[in-house]
Design a protein around this motif. Sequence first.
Motif, mmCIF file in Angstrom:
data_model
loop_
_atom_site.group_PDB
_atom_site.id
_atom_site.type_symbol
_atom_site.label_atom_id
_atom_site.label_comp_id
_atom_site.label_asym_id
_atom_site.label_seq_id
_atom_site.Cartn_x
_atom_site.Cartn_y
_atom_site.Cartn_z
ATOM 1 N N SER A 127 0.852 -1.184 0.000
ATOM 2 C CA SER A 127 0.000 0.000 0.000
ATOM 3 C C SER A 127 0.896 1.245 0.000
ATOM 4 N N ILE A 128 0.295 2.402 -0.246
ATOM 5 C CA ILE A 128 1.066 3.641 -0.186
ATOM 6 C C ILE A 128 1.528 3.896 1.263
ATOM 7 N N GLY A 129 0.712 3.519 2.242
ATOM 8 C CA GLY A 129 1.130 3.656 3.646
ATOM 9 C C GLY A 129 2.424 2.891 3.902
ATOM 10 N N GLY A 130 2.442 1.649 3.478
ATOM 11 C CA GLY A 130 3.645 0.812 3.640
ATOM 12 C C GLY A 130 4.817 1.401 2.861
ATOM 13 N N ALA A 131 4.528 1.939 1.674
ATOM 14 C CA ALA A 131 5.599 2.505 0.837
ATOM 15 C C ALA A 131 6.196 3.749 1.503
ATOM 16 N N LEU A 132 5.350 4.524 2.208
ATOM 17 C CA LEU A 132 5.859 5.714 2.914
ATOM 18 C C LEU A 132 6.750 5.296 4.088
ATOM 19 N N VAL A 133 6.299 4.274 4.822
ATOM 20 C CA VAL A 133 7.068 3.822 5.988
ATOM 21 C C VAL A 133 8.418 3.242 5.563
ATOM 22 N N MET A 134 8.400 2.481 4.467
ATOM 23 C CA MET A 134 9.596 1.748 4.042
ATOM 24 C C MET A 134 10.470 2.547 3.089
ATOM 25 N N ASN A 135 9.974 3.698 2.622
ATOM 26 C CA ASN A 135 10.589 4.374 1.476
ATOM 27 C C ASN A 135 10.831 3.332 0.380
ATOM 28 N N ALA A 136 9.748 2.650 0.028
ATOM 29 C CA ALA A 136 9.835 1.564 -0.967
ATOM 30 C C ALA A 136 10.335 2.125 -2.295
ATOM 31 N N GLY A 137 11.079 1.308 -2.994
ATOM 32 C CA GLY A 137 11.610 1.777 -4.264
ATOM 33 C C GLY A 137 12.015 0.639 -5.171
ATOM 34 N N SER A 138 12.216 0.988 -6.441
ATOM 35 C CA SER A 138 12.742 0.015 -7.403
ATOM 36 C C SER A 138 13.150 0.764 -8.664
ATOM 37 N N PHE A 139 13.957 0.108 -9.467
ATOM 38 C CA PHE A 139 14.402 0.655 -10.757
ATOM 39 C C PHE A 139 14.907 2.107 -10.620
ATOM 40 N N GLY A 140 15.643 2.381 -9.540
ATOM 41 C CA GLY A 140 16.302 3.684 -9.402
ATOM 42 C C GLY A 140 15.449 4.792 -8.797
ATOM 43 N N HIS A 141 14.207 4.512 -8.430
ATOM 44 C CA HIS A 141 13.375 5.547 -7.801
ATOM 45 C C HIS A 141 12.911 5.079 -6.425
ATOM 46 N N GLU A 142 12.656 6.058 -5.556
ATOM 47 C CA GLU A 142 12.120 5.733 -4.225
ATOM 48 C C GLU A 142 10.884 6.592 -3.964
ATOM 49 N N THR A 143 9.982 6.083 -3.112
ATOM 50 C CA THR A 143 8.713 6.755 -2.826
ATOM 51 C C THR A 143 8.899 8.224 -2.446
ATOM 52 N N TRP A 144 9.841 8.472 -1.512
ATOM 53 C CA TRP A 144 9.957 9.837 -0.975
ATOM 54 C C TRP A 144 10.594 10.813 -1.958
ATOM 55 N N ASP A 145 11.103 10.327 -3.106
ATOM 56 C CA ASP A 145 11.590 11.254 -4.145
ATOM 57 C C ASP A 145 10.442 12.158 -4.594
ATOM 58 N N PHE A 146 9.189 11.702 -4.386
ATOM 59 C CA PHE A 146 8.043 12.412 -4.949
ATOM 60 C C PHE A 146 7.096 12.982 -3.882
ATOM 61 N N VAL A 147 7.426 12.776 -2.603
ATOM 62 C CA VAL A 147 6.512 13.235 -1.547
ATOM 63 C C VAL A 147 6.751 14.722 -1.266
ATOM 64 N N ASP A 148 5.677 15.494 -1.312
ATOM 65 C CA ASP A 148 5.761 16.921 -1.023
ATOM 66 C C ASP A 148 5.359 17.183 0.431
ATOM 67 N N SER A 149 4.241 16.570 0.851
ATOM 68 C CA SER A 149 3.766 16.721 2.233
ATOM 69 C C SER A 149 2.931 15.493 2.593
ATOM 70 N N VAL A 150 2.701 15.305 3.874
ATOM 71 C CA VAL A 150 1.903 14.151 4.300
ATOM 72 C C VAL A 150 0.888 14.569 5.355
ATOM 73 N N GLU A 151 -0.195 13.831 5.371
ATOM 74 C CA GLU A 151 -1.196 13.983 6.419
ATOM 75 C C GLU A 151 -0.986 12.780 7.337
ATOM 76 N N VAL A 152 -0.825 13.054 8.648
ATOM 77 C CA VAL A 152 -0.553 11.950 9.575
ATOM 78 C C VAL A 152 -1.531 12.039 10.745
ATOM 79 N N ILE A 153 -1.649 10.939 11.482
ATOM 80 C CA ILE A 153 -2.499 10.951 12.679
ATOM 81 C C ILE A 153 -1.637 10.504 13.862
ATOM 82 N N ASP A 154 -1.804 11.173 15.005
ATOM 83 C CA ASP A 154 -0.955 10.822 16.147
ATOM 84 C C ASP A 154 -1.688 9.881 17.112
ATOM 85 N N GLU A 155 -1.024 9.558 18.216
ATOM 86 C CA GLU A 155 -1.570 8.565 19.159
ATOM 87 C C GLU A 155 -2.856 9.045 19.831
#
Length: 297
Positions: A127-155
Motif C-alpha cells: 500500500s502507499i502507507g507501507g511505501a511511505l514507511v519503508m521508502n519503498a523503491g525500485s528501478f532507481g526511484h524511491e517513494t519519498w523522491d516524490f513526496v511533497d507533504s503528508v497527512e498523519v495521525i498521532d496517538e
Amino acid sequence: MCILIEITKKIKGQSLFNEPLSKYTSWKVGGPADIFFIPQSRNDLSDFLKSNHDKPITWLGNGTNILVRDGGIRGAVIATKKFLNEIKKEEHNACRVEVGASCMDLALFAEKNELGPAAFFSGIPGSIGGALVMNAGSFGHETWDFVDSVEVIDEEGVIHNLNRKDFKVSYRTVKCPFPLWFVSCLMKFSESETTTKSELKEYRDQRLKTQPLNEDTCGSVFKNPEKGHAGALIERAGLKGHRIGGCSISNKHANFIVNEGSATSKNIEDLIKHVQKAVKKKHNIDLETEVRILGED
Ligand SMILES: Cc1cc2nc3c(=O)[nH]c(=O)nc-3n(C[C@H](O)[C@H](O)[C@H](O)COP(=O)(O)OP(=O)(O)OC[C@H]3O[C@@H](n4cnc5c(N)ncnc54)[C@H](O)[C@@H]3O)c2cc1C
C-alpha cells in the motif's frame, strides 16, 4: 482484552476479535490480532485512537513487508485498505494519495493522468502507507523522491500536516518527528515525464524474469548492505534452496524466502537467522532485515 472489547462497542467501524493475521500477510503466516479494527471514516479512526490509551497499536498495509510471529499481535491492528484508498489529481503534476491505495493503483492512475515517473510503483505489491514507511523503491526511484507533504495521525487521534523536510529519509528508512501513522500524501511528479503502458509492461516482465512472483514471499528479506547485493551474498554463501521446515530460499532470487505451503513464522525467522549467520561467516557482513518482524512467539 476486556477493556478493548468495551472500547470497540462504543466506536463505529468493524472490529474482529482474535483475527488470524495469516489472512492478511503475503507470506500467509502469522498468529491472531487481539482486535482487528477496520475504520469506515477518519472520525472512526480518530475516535478509536482517542479511546485506546496505552494499548499497543499496529498499523497494517497490505502485509507484504511483515513477518507476524505465530503468537500474533497483542492490542489492536488497524487496517485501512478498505476506506482510505482514494487517489485525486491535484494541480501542477501532483496527486493526493490515501494510504490504503496500492502502489499498483498509483502507477495506473499516473499512466492515465500523464504523471510520472511512476512506473516503478507498479511491481511493488504494498500500500502507499507501507511505501511511505519503508521508502519503498525500485528501478532507481524511491517513494519519498516524490513526496511533497503528508497527512498523519498521532496517538491521540489528532491529524497533522507535515512537510517532507520534517522527515529524515534514506534507503528503506524513514525517521518521523514523533510517533505517528500516515493517512495520505501529496505527491509531486516531474513536469516533463509521464508513465507509459510499455514501461509498466517492461518492469513487470523484468520482475517476472528475476523474482518468484507466483509464490508466497515478502519480497526482499534483507536490505542491501553498503557494498554489494544481499541476494548475491546469500547465493555465494551457497544458500539457494536451503530449507527450514516449510520454507526455503528461492532458487530464482536468493533474497526471497518462499513459504512452500506449510511454513510457520518460526520456520521463516529461523531461516532468516541462519542466513545472517552464514553470510557473516562467509563474507563478514551483517545483513539487516528489510522485512519487519512483529508480534509474539
Ligand atoms: C513480490 C514482492 C515484491 C516486492 N518488491 C519490492 C520492491 O521492488 N521495492 C520495495 O521497496 N519493496 C518491495 N516489496 C516489499 C513491500 O511490498 C514494500 O515494502 C511495501 O512498501 C510494503 O507495503 P505494505 O502495505 O505491504 O506494508 P505492510 O507490510 O503492511 O507494513 C510495513 C510496515 O509499515 C507499517 N505501516 C503500514 N501502513 C502504515 C501507515 N499508514 N502508517 C504507519 N505505518 C504503517 C506497518 O506497521 C509495518 O511496520 C516487495 C514485496 C513482495 C511480496
